[in-house]
Design a protein around this motif. Structure first.
Motif, PDB file in Angstrom:
ATOM      1  N   GLY A 134     -49.676  21.211  -1.246  1.00 44.27           N
ATOM      2  CA  GLY A 134     -48.351  20.621  -1.098  1.00 44.27           C
ATOM      3  C   GLY A 134     -48.383  19.203  -0.567  1.00 44.27           C
ATOM      4  N   LEU A 135     -49.346  18.899   0.300  1.00 47.43           N
ATOM      5  CA  LEU A 135     -49.467  17.534   0.808  1.00 47.43           C
ATOM      6  C   LEU A 135     -49.699  16.546  -0.332  1.00 47.43           C
ATOM      7  CD1 LEU A 135     -51.636  18.114   4.008  1.00 47.43           C
ATOM      8  CD2 LEU A 135     -49.238  17.382   3.925  1.00 47.43           C
ATOM      9  N   ILE A 136     -50.472  16.957  -1.294  1.00 50.88           N
ATOM     10  CA  ILE A 136     -50.761  16.072  -2.431  1.00 50.88           C
ATOM     11  C   ILE A 136     -49.613  16.072  -3.431  1.00 50.88           C
ATOM     12  CG2 ILE A 136     -52.327  15.693  -4.376  1.00 50.88           C
ATOM     13  CD1 ILE A 136     -54.512  16.979  -2.531  1.00 50.88           C
ATOM     14  N   ILE A 137     -49.143  17.245  -3.804  1.00 50.84           N
ATOM     15  CA  ILE A 137     -48.080  17.341  -4.814  1.00 50.84           C
ATOM     16  C   ILE A 137     -46.808  16.663  -4.325  1.00 50.84           C
ATOM     17  CG2 ILE A 137     -46.530  18.997  -5.953  1.00 50.84           C
ATOM     18  CD1 ILE A 137     -48.929  20.830  -6.307  1.00 50.84           C
ATOM     19  N   SER A 138     -46.499  16.790  -3.058  1.00 44.64           N
ATOM     20  CA  SER A 138     -45.263  16.217  -2.513  1.00 44.64           C
ATOM     21  C   SER A 138     -45.232  14.695  -2.595  1.00 44.64           C
ATOM     22  CB  SER A 138     -45.072  16.662  -1.068  1.00 44.64           C
ATOM     23  OG  SER A 138     -44.929  18.053  -1.025  1.00 44.64           O
ATOM     24  N   ILE A 139     -46.391  14.091  -2.568  1.00 44.25           N
ATOM     25  CA  ILE A 139     -46.453  12.629  -2.711  1.00 44.25           C
ATOM     26  C   ILE A 139     -45.906  12.212  -4.078  1.00 44.25           C
ATOM     27  CG2 ILE A 139     -48.045  10.672  -2.973  1.00 44.25           C
ATOM     28  CD1 ILE A 139     -49.822  12.064  -0.852  1.00 44.25           C
ATOM     29  N   PHE A 140     -46.218  12.982  -5.099  1.00 39.57           N
ATOM     30  CA  PHE A 140     -45.849  12.624  -6.466  1.00 39.57           C
ATOM     31  C   PHE A 140     -44.479  13.152  -6.897  1.00 39.57           C
ATOM     32  CE2 PHE A 140     -50.511  12.643  -6.363  1.00 39.57           C
ATOM     33  CZ  PHE A 140     -50.743  11.327  -6.721  1.00 39.57           C
ATOM     34  N   THR A 141     -43.927  14.090  -6.143  1.00 36.56           N
ATOM     35  CA  THR A 141     -42.642  14.664  -6.563  1.00 36.56           C
ATOM     36  C   THR A 141     -41.468  14.221  -5.700  1.00 36.56           C
ATOM     37  OG1 THR A 141     -43.065  16.658  -5.241  1.00 36.56           O
ATOM     38  CG2 THR A 141     -43.695  16.720  -7.578  1.00 36.56           C
ATOM     39  N   ARG A 142     -41.728  13.517  -4.626  1.00 38.67           N
ATOM     40  CA  ARG A 142     -40.613  13.105  -3.760  1.00 38.67           C
ATOM     41  C   ARG A 142     -39.790  12.020  -4.451  1.00 38.67           C
ATOM     42  NH1 ARG A 142     -43.837   9.658   0.780  1.00 38.67           N
ATOM     43  NH2 ARG A 142     -44.412   7.980  -0.644  1.00 38.67           N
ATOM     44  N   ARG A 143     -38.517  12.038  -4.126  1.00 40.44           N
ATOM     45  CA  ARG A 143     -37.590  11.025  -4.636  1.00 40.44           C
ATOM     46  C   ARG A 143     -36.686  10.641  -3.487  1.00 40.44           C
ATOM     47  NH1 ARG A 143     -35.041  14.526  -7.998  1.00 40.44           N
ATOM     48  NH2 ARG A 143     -33.222  13.209  -7.948  1.00 40.44           N
ATOM     49  N   ARG A 144     -36.640   9.392  -3.196  1.00 41.62           N
ATOM     50  CA  ARG A 144     -35.769   8.919  -2.114  1.00 41.62           C
ATOM     51  C   ARG A 144     -34.314   9.035  -2.552  1.00 41.62           C
ATOM     52  NH1 ARG A 144     -38.836   6.299   1.740  1.00 41.62           N
ATOM     53  NH2 ARG A 144     -40.829   5.523   0.982  1.00 41.62           N
ATOM     54  N   ALA A 145     -33.475   9.326  -1.589  1.00 44.11           N
ATOM     55  CA  ALA A 145     -32.040   9.402  -1.872  1.00 44.11           C
ATOM     56  C   ALA A 145     -31.532   8.005  -2.212  1.00 44.11           C
ATOM     57  CB  ALA A 145     -31.303   9.954  -0.672  1.00 44.11           C
ATOM     58  N   ASP A 146     -30.686   7.926  -3.211  1.00 41.06           N
ATOM     59  CA  ASP A 146     -30.098   6.652  -3.625  1.00 41.06           C
ATOM     60  C   ASP A 146     -28.668   6.605  -3.105  1.00 41.06           C
ATOM     61  OD1 ASP A 146     -29.271   4.335  -4.842  1.00 41.06           O
ATOM     62  OD2 ASP A 146     -29.554   5.056  -6.899  1.00 41.06           O
ATOM     63  N   ILE A 147     -28.442   5.768  -2.097  1.00 44.02           N
ATOM     64  CA  ILE A 147     -27.114   5.719  -1.482  1.00 44.02           C
ATOM     65  C   ILE A 147     -26.082   5.081  -2.389  1.00 44.02           C
ATOM     66  CG2 ILE A 147     -28.010   5.759   0.862  1.00 44.02           C
ATOM     67  CD1 ILE A 147     -27.551   2.718   0.957  1.00 44.02           C
ATOM     68  N   PHE A 148     -26.542   4.394  -3.412  1.00 48.89           N
ATOM     69  CA  PHE A 148     -25.617   3.747  -4.337  1.00 48.89           C
ATOM     70  C   PHE A 148     -25.412   4.558  -5.613  1.00 48.89           C
ATOM     71  CE2 PHE A 148     -27.576   0.235  -1.936  1.00 48.89           C
ATOM     72  CZ  PHE A 148     -26.439  -0.202  -1.288  1.00 48.89           C
ATOM     73  N   ALA A 149     -25.956   5.769  -5.643  1.00 52.47           N
ATOM     74  CA  ALA A 149     -25.822   6.599  -6.842  1.00 52.47           C
ATOM     75  C   ALA A 149     -24.368   6.974  -7.049  1.00 52.47           C
ATOM     76  CB  ALA A 149     -26.666   7.865  -6.710  1.00 52.47           C
ATOM     77  N   ASP A 150     -23.988   7.025  -8.307  1.00 54.07           N
ATOM     78  CA  ASP A 150     -22.623   7.397  -8.668  1.00 54.07           C
ATOM     79  C   ASP A 150     -22.493   8.901  -8.527  1.00 54.07           C
ATOM     80  OD1 ASP A 150     -20.057   7.451  -9.613  1.00 54.07           O
ATOM     81  OD2 ASP A 150     -20.642   7.275 -11.728  1.00 54.07           O
ATOM     82  N   SER A 151     -21.610   9.338  -7.652  1.00 52.27           N
ATOM     83  CA  SER A 151     -21.448  10.760  -7.408  1.00 52.27           C
ATOM     84  C   SER A 151     -20.596  11.455  -8.462  1.00 52.27           C
ATOM     85  CB  SER A 151     -20.845  10.994  -6.025  1.00 52.27           C
ATOM     86  OG  SER A 151     -19.535  10.464  -5.994  1.00 52.27           O
ATOM     87  N   GLY A 152     -20.039  10.705  -9.360  1.00 52.67           N
ATOM     88  CA  GLY A 152     -19.209  11.295 -10.401  1.00 52.67           C
ATOM     89  C   GLY A 152     -17.753  11.382  -9.990  1.00 52.67           C
ATOM     90  N   ASN A 153     -17.471  11.106  -8.717  1.00 58.71           N
ATOM     91  CA  ASN A 153     -16.095  11.190  -8.234  1.00 58.71           C
ATOM     92  C   ASN A 153     -15.341   9.887  -8.421  1.00 58.71           C
ATOM     93  OD1 ASN A 153     -16.543  13.788  -7.412  1.00 58.71           O
ATOM     94  ND2 ASN A 153     -17.153  13.209  -5.344  1.00 58.71           N
ATOM     95  N   GLN A 154     -16.073   8.797  -8.615  1.00 61.71           N
ATOM     96  CA  GLN A 154     -15.417   7.502  -8.775  1.00 61.71           C
ATOM     97  C   GLN A 154     -15.069   7.292 -10.236  1.00 61.71           C
ATOM     98  OE1 GLN A 154     -18.316   4.787  -7.319  1.00 61.71           O
ATOM     99  NE2 GLN A 154     -18.078   5.398  -5.192  1.00 61.71           N
ATOM    100  N   GLN A 155     -13.903   6.704 -10.459  1.00 58.46           N
ATOM    101  CA  GLN A 155     -13.514   6.399 -11.825  1.00 58.46           C
ATOM    102  C   GLN A 155     -13.966   4.994 -12.153  1.00 58.46           C
ATOM    103  OE1 GLN A 155      -9.334   6.961 -12.153  1.00 58.46           O
ATOM    104  NE2 GLN A 155      -9.456   9.173 -11.865  1.00 58.46           N
ATOM    105  N   GLN A 156     -14.256   4.780 -13.414  1.00 57.22           N
ATOM    106  CA  GLN A 156     -14.665   3.448 -13.815  1.00 57.22           C
ATOM    107  C   GLN A 156     -13.516   2.493 -13.698  1.00 57.22           C
ATOM    108  OE1 GLN A 156     -16.143   4.244 -17.786  1.00 57.22           O
ATOM    109  NE2 GLN A 156     -18.147   3.555 -17.091  1.00 57.22           N
ATOM    110  N   MET A 157     -13.815   1.288 -13.287  1.00 59.73           N
ATOM    111  CA  MET A 157     -12.796   0.261 -13.168  1.00 59.73           C
ATOM    112  C   MET A 157     -12.575  -0.338 -14.561  1.00 59.73           C
ATOM    113  SD  MET A 157     -13.957  -1.542  -9.678  1.00 59.73           S
ATOM    114  CE  MET A 157     -12.392  -2.245  -9.241  1.00 59.73           C
ATOM    115  N   GLN A 158     -11.316  -0.564 -14.896  1.00 58.90           N
ATOM    116  CA  GLN A 158     -10.995  -1.120 -16.215  1.00 58.90           C
ATOM    117  C   GLN A 158     -10.526  -2.521 -16.124  1.00 58.90           C
ATOM    118  OE1 GLN A 158      -8.349   1.562 -18.162  1.00 58.90           O
ATOM    119  NE2 GLN A 158      -9.897   3.121 -18.287  1.00 58.90           N
TER     120      GLN A 158
END
Length: 183
Positions: free
Chosen positions: A159-183
């Motif tokens: 797990g120490l090795i596999i976790s290095i390659f499978t981790r993904r940092r949280a993206d605080i700017f990711a679109d959560s799907g709750n925001q509507q696109q601006m027109q």
């Protein structure tokens, strides 16, 4: 999310355990005569177990949203959990083999080892050690627990090795799907 963690770990660990048991059966049928073939089978077994653990962890990691990410610790825990389940499957296989198929051979191996230790240990310790060794190679509970424990340790290192390659940092700017696109 926690229920999904254990369900996915159970699925992955069961598959890894069954593949491992399959390779153990293959190794048993090959016998000790062909050492080169045994080395190849053992290498393949280890390689496939590692690749399966990586693939299941990567799949589980991909199921987490970009806003949440997938931490190193979560990956490590997931691999260890999978290996616990795999260890349980392998332990059951070992217990069945010891009870019904190779128990006599295991006891004979204990006799050979203890014959070499007869002059080293005092008589009272020899008897206790002999009984303990006989029990440890034939007890279904001990075989299963030791398999689970050893696989958990293996899971930590893996797990120490596999976790290095499978981790993904949280993206605080990711679109959560709750925001509507601006027109």
């Amino acid at each position: 999310m926690n229920k999904n963690f254990w369900l996915e770990a159970l699925k992955g660990g069961t598959i890894i355990g069954l593949v491992s048991v399959g390779f153990a059966i293959l190794t048993q049928t090959i016998g000790e005569d062909s050492t080169t073939l045994l080395k190849v089978v053992n290498f393949l077994s280890s390689f496939i177990m590692i690749m399966l653990a990586f693939a299941f962890t990567r799949k589980f990691s991909a199921g987490h949203s970009a806003e949440v990410g997938f931490s190193f610790g979560r990956g490590l825990g997931f691999v260890v959990a999978m290996m616990l389940f795999a260890g349980f499957i392998q332990g059951l296989y070992s217990a069945i083999m010891a009870k019904f198929f190779i128990g006599g051979e295991l006891l004979q191996a204990v006799d050979e080892v203890m014959a070499q230790m007869q002059d080293v240990l005092p008589a009272d310790q020899f008897d206790q050690t002999y009984q303990m060794m006989q029990k440890s190679v034939t007890s279904p509970l001990l075989l299963t627990i030791s398999s689970v424990f050893s696989n958990a340790l293996y899971g930590v290192f893996l797990g120490l090795i596999i976790s290095i390659f499978t981790r993904r940092r949280a993206d605080i700017f990711a679109d959560s799907g709750n925001q509507q696109q601006m027109q």
